[in-house]
Motif scaffolding. Structure first.
Motif, mmCIF file in Angstrom:
data_model
loop_
_atom_site.group_PDB
_atom_site.id
_atom_site.type_symbol
_atom_site.label_atom_id
_atom_site.label_comp_id
_atom_site.label_asym_id
_atom_site.label_seq_id
_atom_site.Cartn_x
_atom_site.Cartn_y
_atom_site.Cartn_z
ATOM 1 N N UNK A 1 1.759 -0.765 5.651
ATOM 2 C CA UNK A 1 2.103 0.593 5.230
ATOM 3 C C UNK A 1 3.571 0.707 4.836
ATOM 4 N N UNK A 2 4.440 -0.010 5.523
ATOM 5 C CA UNK A 2 5.854 -0.006 5.150
ATOM 6 C C UNK A 2 6.038 -0.528 3.730
ATOM 7 N N UNK A 3 5.329 -1.598 3.413
ATOM 8 C CA UNK A 3 5.406 -2.161 2.062
ATOM 9 C C UNK A 3 4.837 -1.196 1.038
ATOM 10 N N UNK A 4 3.743 -0.512 1.398
ATOM 11 C CA UNK A 4 3.099 0.434 0.487
ATOM 12 C C UNK A 4 4.029 1.621 0.204
ATOM 13 N N UNK A 5 4.672 2.136 1.257
ATOM 14 C CA UNK A 5 5.597 3.258 1.090
ATOM 15 C C UNK A 5 6.754 2.873 0.174
ATOM 16 N N UNK A 6 7.264 1.694 0.378
ATOM 17 C CA UNK A 6 8.403 1.215 -0.422
ATOM 18 C C UNK A 6 7.998 1.026 -1.885
ATOM 19 N N UNK A 7 6.799 0.479 -2.102
ATOM 20 C CA UNK A 7 6.349 0.228 -3.469
ATOM 21 C C UNK A 7 6.171 1.519 -4.250
ATOM 22 N N UNK A 8 5.563 2.528 -3.594
ATOM 23 C CA UNK A 8 5.279 3.782 -4.300
ATOM 24 C C UNK A 8 6.367 4.836 -4.096
ATOM 25 N N UNK A 9 7.387 4.492 -3.307
ATOM 26 C CA UNK A 9 8.518 5.389 -3.061
ATOM 27 C C UNK A 9 8.047 6.744 -2.518
ATOM 28 N N UNK A 10 7.156 6.691 -1.535
ATOM 29 C CA UNK A 10 6.667 7.890 -0.858
ATOM 30 C C UNK A 10 6.783 7.688 0.646
ATOM 31 N N UNK A 11 6.848 8.793 1.377
ATOM 32 C CA UNK A 11 6.809 8.736 2.841
ATOM 33 C C UNK A 11 5.353 8.798 3.290
ATOM 34 N N UNK A 12 5.048 8.117 4.393
ATOM 35 C CA UNK A 12 3.684 8.075 4.902
ATOM 36 C C UNK A 12 3.646 8.547 6.351
ATOM 37 N N UNK A 13 2.628 9.344 6.667
ATOM 38 C CA UNK A 13 2.431 9.860 8.023
ATOM 39 C C UNK A 13 0.977 9.618 8.414
ATOM 40 N N UNK A 14 0.762 9.243 9.661
ATOM 41 C CA UNK A 14 -0.587 9.040 10.181
ATOM 42 C C UNK A 14 -0.483 8.563 11.615
ATOM 43 N N UNK A 15 -1.526 7.930 12.123
ATOM 44 C CA UNK A 15 -1.438 7.340 13.463
ATOM 45 C C UNK A 15 -2.113 5.984 13.486
ATOM 46 N N UNK A 16 -1.590 5.107 14.320
ATOM 47 C CA UNK A 16 -2.141 3.763 14.519
ATOM 48 C C UNK A 16 -2.302 3.542 16.013
ATOM 49 N N UNK A 17 -3.408 2.940 16.413
ATOM 50 C CA UNK A 17 -3.616 2.612 17.822
ATOM 51 C C UNK A 17 -3.095 1.199 18.062
ATOM 52 N N UNK A 18 -2.064 1.106 18.898
ATOM 53 C CA UNK A 18 -1.477 -0.184 19.252
ATOM 54 C C UNK A 18 -2.033 -0.633 20.600
ATOM 55 N N UNK A 19 -2.320 -1.925 20.715
ATOM 56 C CA UNK A 19 -2.862 -2.440 21.961
ATOM 57 C C UNK A 19 -2.076 -3.621 22.480
ATOM 58 N N UNK A 20 -2.171 -3.837 23.758
ATOM 59 C CA UNK A 20 -1.550 -4.998 24.381
ATOM 60 C C UNK A 20 -2.594 -5.684 25.249
ATOM 61 N N UNK A 21 -2.359 -6.945 25.514
ATOM 62 C CA UNK A 21 -3.209 -7.676 26.449
ATOM 63 C C UNK A 21 -2.319 -8.028 27.630
#
Length: 343
Positions: A83-103
């Motif tokens: 998503x960071x690469x996508x935002x940079x390519x299209x020069x837009x800000x992105x908002x959403x949520x991601x579920x991060x997990x650990x073991x």
């Protein structure tokens, strides 16, 4: 500020470990792949319409992530990078949520997650085909073998360590704001770990912004925390079904649009209470599957200025934040709150 509501219909993976029809020949994360392809299309269309911020629903990439699907959280850092690469390519800000997990330490496979991205084959343009050879890339194969060798155990399913994290990525691809969901919807409490850190605002080119996620909207004190810190904009990625009050609601005569109207009312109330621009993006889709959509933007002195229907939809709206100055002079909610604090 030009906002795009990207009301997507996220694909939801089946519960349990990934079942590959042909082991080591198909994607280990097919639902995420499909969601990423949809996201690229939405971002590309939003950018073509001049959007500066594209807001997605909660769970928009991984679908619902619970104890039976927590393997979807393992490659989460690669989703952020994509998503960071996508935002940079299209020069837009992105908002959403991601579920991060650990073991947890001691869990087989806890320290040897593959370092390669299983999503590198997803093109950053909807006009480009996905790149893969023989149906699977080397990175996907590495992840498939990892999941086969280190499946999520029954003990991990019983005590998952996964966090639902909202993010704001700016047009330069930098993560400038994050927030871990604190107020979990009742079923989520069985598998998500609530955030403990206080709400914090972060700076954007339009003003200070804060984030809440879905059921957080039912807790006005948390929205007020952001207002006290000077928030001008509050983003609320959401995954709210039209069936969330079932079966209890059927004990009573009720409005057929009860759930949709309740969410809209919460958004407008929080908007006025905090004197902020309130941006809520919910998941859309087939109403027969429980989706209700209803994403929107609420502004003091203007009301709801953008609204989506039930299905997948892109809605773009312009907001002049100068309205907040007039709203605060008219309603004086913040002014009154400051006086109470001072005494």
């Amino acid at each position: 500020m030009r906002i795009a509501l990207a009301q997507t219909a996220p694909s939801v993976a089946p519960e349990g470990p990934p079942q590959l029809e042909k082991p080591h020949s198909t994607s280990p994360f097919p639902s995420i792949d499909q969601n990423l392809i949809d996201v690229v299309g939405f971002v590309q269309r939003a950018a073509e319409q001049g959007a500066e911020v594209v807001v997605f629903p909660e769970y928009f990439l991984q679908g619902i992530v619970d104890a039976g699907r927590q393997y979807l959280s393992l490659p989460s850092k690669h989703l952020t990078t994509y998503l960071q690469s996508l935002a940079k390519q299209y020069k837009v800000c992105l908002v959403g949520s991601i579920v991060h997990g650990t073991r947890e330490a001691g869990t087989p496979g806890a320290v040897d997650l593959p370092s390669v991205s299983p999503f590198e084959h997803i093109p950053a343009s909807s006009s480009s085909p996905a790149s893969s050879k023989n149906g699977i890339t080397p990175a996907q194969l590495e992840w498939a073998k990892y999941l086969e060798k280190h499946p999520v155990s029954a003990e991990e399913n019983s005590h998952p360590v996964i966090y639902n994290t909202a993010f704001f990525i700016n047009e330069s691809g930098e993560v400038v704001g994050e927030y871990v969901k604190k107020n979990l919807w009742h079923p989520e409490r069985e598998y998500l770990t609530p955030g403990k850190d206080e709400h914090k605002v972060f700076d954007t080119k339009w003003g200070k912004a804060g984030m809440m996620i879905c059921w957080d909207m039912s807790h006005p004190a948390h929205a007020q925390d952001l207002a006290k810190q000077g928030a001008d904009i509050i983003f609320a990625p959401t995954f709210w079904y039209a069936t969330d009050s079932e079966p209890t609601i059927h004990k009573y005569e009720h409005d057929p649009q009860y759930e949709t109207k309740m969410v809209s009312s919460l958004c407008f109330a929080r908007c006025l209470e905090t004197e902020t621009v309130w941006i809520m993006c919910n998941a859309g889709g087939d109403p027969l599957e429980g989706f209700m959509g209803g994403s929107g933007v609420w502004v003091p002195l203007r009301g709801q200025v953008a609204a989506c229907g039930v299905g997948a939809q892109l809605e773009v709206v312009d907001i002049d934040l100068k309205v907040l100055k007039d709203a605060r002079e008219t309603y004086k909610v913040r002014e009154d709150a400051s006086r109470r604090l001072a005494t």
